[in-house]
Design an enzyme around this catalytic site. Sequence first.
Site, PDB file in Angstrom:
ATOM      1  N   ASP A 337       0.858  -1.172   0.000  1.00  0.00           N
ATOM      2  CA  ASP A 337       0.000   0.000   0.000  1.00  0.00           C
ATOM      3  C   ASP A 337       0.904   1.234   0.000  1.00  0.00           C
ATOM      4  O   ASP A 337       2.099   1.148   0.277  1.00  0.00           O
ATOM      5  CB  ASP A 337      -0.888  -0.026   1.250  1.00  0.00           C
ATOM      6  CG  ASP A 337      -1.944   1.050   1.247  1.00  0.00           C
ATOM      7  OD1 ASP A 337      -2.204   1.612   0.169  1.00  0.00           O
ATOM      8  OD2 ASP A 337      -2.508   1.335   2.312  1.00  0.00           O
ATOM      9  N   ASP A 642      -4.358  -2.774   5.375  1.00  0.00           N
ATOM     10  CA  ASP A 642      -4.808  -2.197   6.638  1.00  0.00           C
ATOM     11  C   ASP A 642      -6.315  -2.268   6.813  1.00  0.00           C
ATOM     12  O   ASP A 642      -6.814  -2.346   7.920  1.00  0.00           O
ATOM     13  CB  ASP A 642      -4.346  -0.750   6.779  1.00  0.00           C
ATOM     14  CG  ASP A 642      -4.773   0.114   5.593  1.00  0.00           C
ATOM     15  OD1 ASP A 642      -5.540  -0.375   4.743  1.00  0.00           O
ATOM     16  OD2 ASP A 642      -4.352   1.285   5.515  1.00  0.00           O
ATOM     17  N   ASP A 646      -8.969  -5.791   2.958  1.00  0.00           N
ATOM     18  CA  ASP A 646      -7.675  -6.319   2.531  1.00  0.00           C
ATOM     19  C   ASP A 646      -7.426  -7.734   3.043  1.00  0.00           C
ATOM     20  O   ASP A 646      -6.498  -8.406   2.596  1.00  0.00           O
ATOM     21  CB  ASP A 646      -6.536  -5.420   3.044  1.00  0.00           C
ATOM     22  CG  ASP A 646      -6.523  -4.073   2.352  1.00  0.00           C
ATOM     23  OD1 ASP A 646      -6.945  -4.011   1.186  1.00  0.00           O
ATOM     24  OD2 ASP A 646      -6.108  -3.090   2.975  1.00  0.00           O
TER      25      ASP A 646
END
Length: 902
Positions: A337, A642, A646
Amino acid sequence: MAAQVTEADLVVARPFALGVDEVARELRSDERGLTTDDAVSRLQLVGRNELPEPKRKPAIVRFLAHFNDTLIYILIAAAVIKAVMGDWLDFWVIMAVAIINAIVGYIQEGRAEKALAGIRGMLSADASARRDGGWATVPAAELVPGDVIRLMPGDKVPADVRLIQAFQLRIDESALTGESVPASKEVDPVAAEAGVGDRSSMAFSGTIVSAGQGRGIVTSTGTTTEIGKIQSLADEAGSLATPLTQQLDSFGRVLTVVILGMAAVMLLIGRFLHQMPFDELISAAIGFAVAAIPEGLPALVTITLALGVQQMARRNAITRKLPAVEALGSVTTVCSDKTGTLTKNEMTVRRIVTPIAAYDVTGLGYDPAGEIRPVGDARVGGDLTAVLAVALLCNDAHIVRGGPSTGSGQALWQLVGEPTEGALKVVAMKGRLDAGGSTRVGVIPFDSANKFMATLNQGADGSRAILVKGAPDRLLERSATQRGAAGAESLDIVRWEAVIDELSAQGLRVLAAARKPVPASVDGIGIDDLEGLEFLGVWGIVDPPRPEAIDAIADCHTAGIKVKMITGDHAGTALAIGREMGLVRGEDVRVLTGADLEALTQEQLKEVVRDVDVYARTSPEHKIRIVRALQSHGEVVAMTGDGVNDAPALTRANVGIAMGIKGTEATKEAAEVVLADDNFATIRSAIAEGRRIYDNLRKSIVFLLPTNGAQSLVILVAVVFGLTLPLTSVQVLWVNMVTAVTLSLALAYEPAEKGIMTRPPRRTGGPIINGSELAFVLIVSVVIGGATMGVFYGVNAAGVDVAYARTEAVLMLALGQLAYLLNCRFMSRSSITGDVFRGNRMIWISAGALIVLQLIFTYVPVMNTLFESEPLAAASWILPVVLSIAIFFIVEVLKAVFRRRR
């Protein structure tokens, strides 16, 4: 609220069927929550909001489990044979070796459990509860019935809660009901006979908030919750049965067959070829089996893995599932990410563009010190005020003073809320804008599907307006006009698209603002009300890259590890950040967006996935597709995440990595590793640590096998050729025991070798040692064993008695293994370097312990009696020391030959 309550007062029957006021009255609470004193007294009554730990096996059972190993079975069988023969000294020495091994394993298992229990504590959930009239973050374990809490997307519901507010609230209750579709929630009571899945007025412990916002009163905690009634606390620590330990188990079984087969052949040759006495032959066979068994191997693996987990935790990488320790060392691709992982997650508005003018914003972070300056000849006007009003009022973040002081004594500013909203709140403060008596009447919370947030606000004069902020494309498609110098004017979509592209190309995240006046009689808003908006302008927001993440990405590239950024940001923003991070270079760089991924089949994605390093505008479903496409090429993928969405991608990846600060509980539970600092540089450190741990395991195995091989070879050669045994079985056991508690543990503390992050990732699978390494082990066994036999037969031929010669042979074997330990410190390079004397103090602690134990073996009278040893003259140490030095250099030559062959 009443000052005192009993435990019975805190039990509400069927709260889902009661009105909010009735539930609050039963629990002696209200929407203002509890005082701290009330919460403390209730906690004493009902206990902590925790589920019980799983029942542990009795200590004696866990201790005996360390004898459940094929190699240990041979030791015990040898001890039984000795007992039958009446050789009780040998029996107790053999049993001592087995018991010491079990004690070491049992103690280390307890340490590992304590470390993992500490990890569970680090991962425990917090809750946002209303205490003493204000919102506070409290440990979920300290919630009590009557507490008022609030729920946000991604939160794990910490207790059973009767909802008192619900804004488009949807909760994933699959952990409780098995329903895969999130359940919509509301405040109204339901029928008393409603099943758990139909209790829409409740939020249940252990479930996950998928969307929306809500508040509720805690009705049940701990074992009285719905999920507490049907499940026990899961053991999050994982299992020690890693692929590596499975390889070792397989290796142990093969080694057992080989040892028993060779012992049988040795018995036949000794009996029928050399007519050796049966008792002496049995002792020799037992000595051979005991010498060949690397009984310290299981404990060694346990210790090395546990030390690795602790070392990772010190580097902010918390390993929840031990197989990840091994998998990290072979990662070939990291999918990361962007926000907060590659960047600092301290969003700052840099540019504001309205239909009339553009403005630059100074200042950094969440400190409201800074200015908003018009670009060119423009002047600050109502257009800026309108944009700042949306930034201030359509916002749930708060900027507060707090934290450590700066050098000037000024307190730092801290964000309570989301970073993007914090940036907007700060820019409004820089514009000296205040709420001016405005109040919020209604809200549509931000949702990943809609990509905007809206509030209904009432001004001090009673007028009302809908304020909206969100993704520019979503607001443009819902807007009919824009705010011009003379009021509302036609929306210039072409211009705004150019502005958005320009800001994105600068690496700025772009958010838009819009508004819509509504009659004063409107007291609520829905999605359908957000049409015909007046577009106010956009903000350009920057999230500066972490300098350490830039270095970490460069290190990963050097280590042969590809790094791919997967973000929901605009393609231009993603590409600009990718360039700044060093992820991509050159002008002709391909960026795949979510729309591109939707247009590609999985087969088409497989063809391009390794050539694309930046993915923009992606959804959680796209992450899973990317991971699968990479794995189809044999890539070992580590995936960061997070959000609750996900979790599937983290589960699918070879190593799931969750963010410890901003990550949801659902993500942490799906991950093998949790980053305590949300920093990409920590991933680099964890990969390096994984490589170090695997290196040390391999070093330990390559060290341990030749030591056992040399001992068994000495006995085997003596029996096969009908020679006097250089070692008795108890002397072999002595060497095994002292090396097991000294030398064999030293390599577990070995630091990473130089260049550990400059070599490509290792391949997974295959045998624990390959053919080349097996040949190396056998040759080293011959070298050490040959030196030991040379000492014994040379000294014995010089007229020294057998007991004296055996004592010197034991010394030779021990010192030879100490010299070989130094060889094993650096397997990929030469140990003829000053570095071999530095970097691991356990080498010298274990070497000192070995020398002390060997002195005791040689010179203490009771040891001379037990082990048939004799005191050595000082000159008798010279030959073993010289030969040990020779062994060191011979093995170094051997290492160089094998390095050239590789």
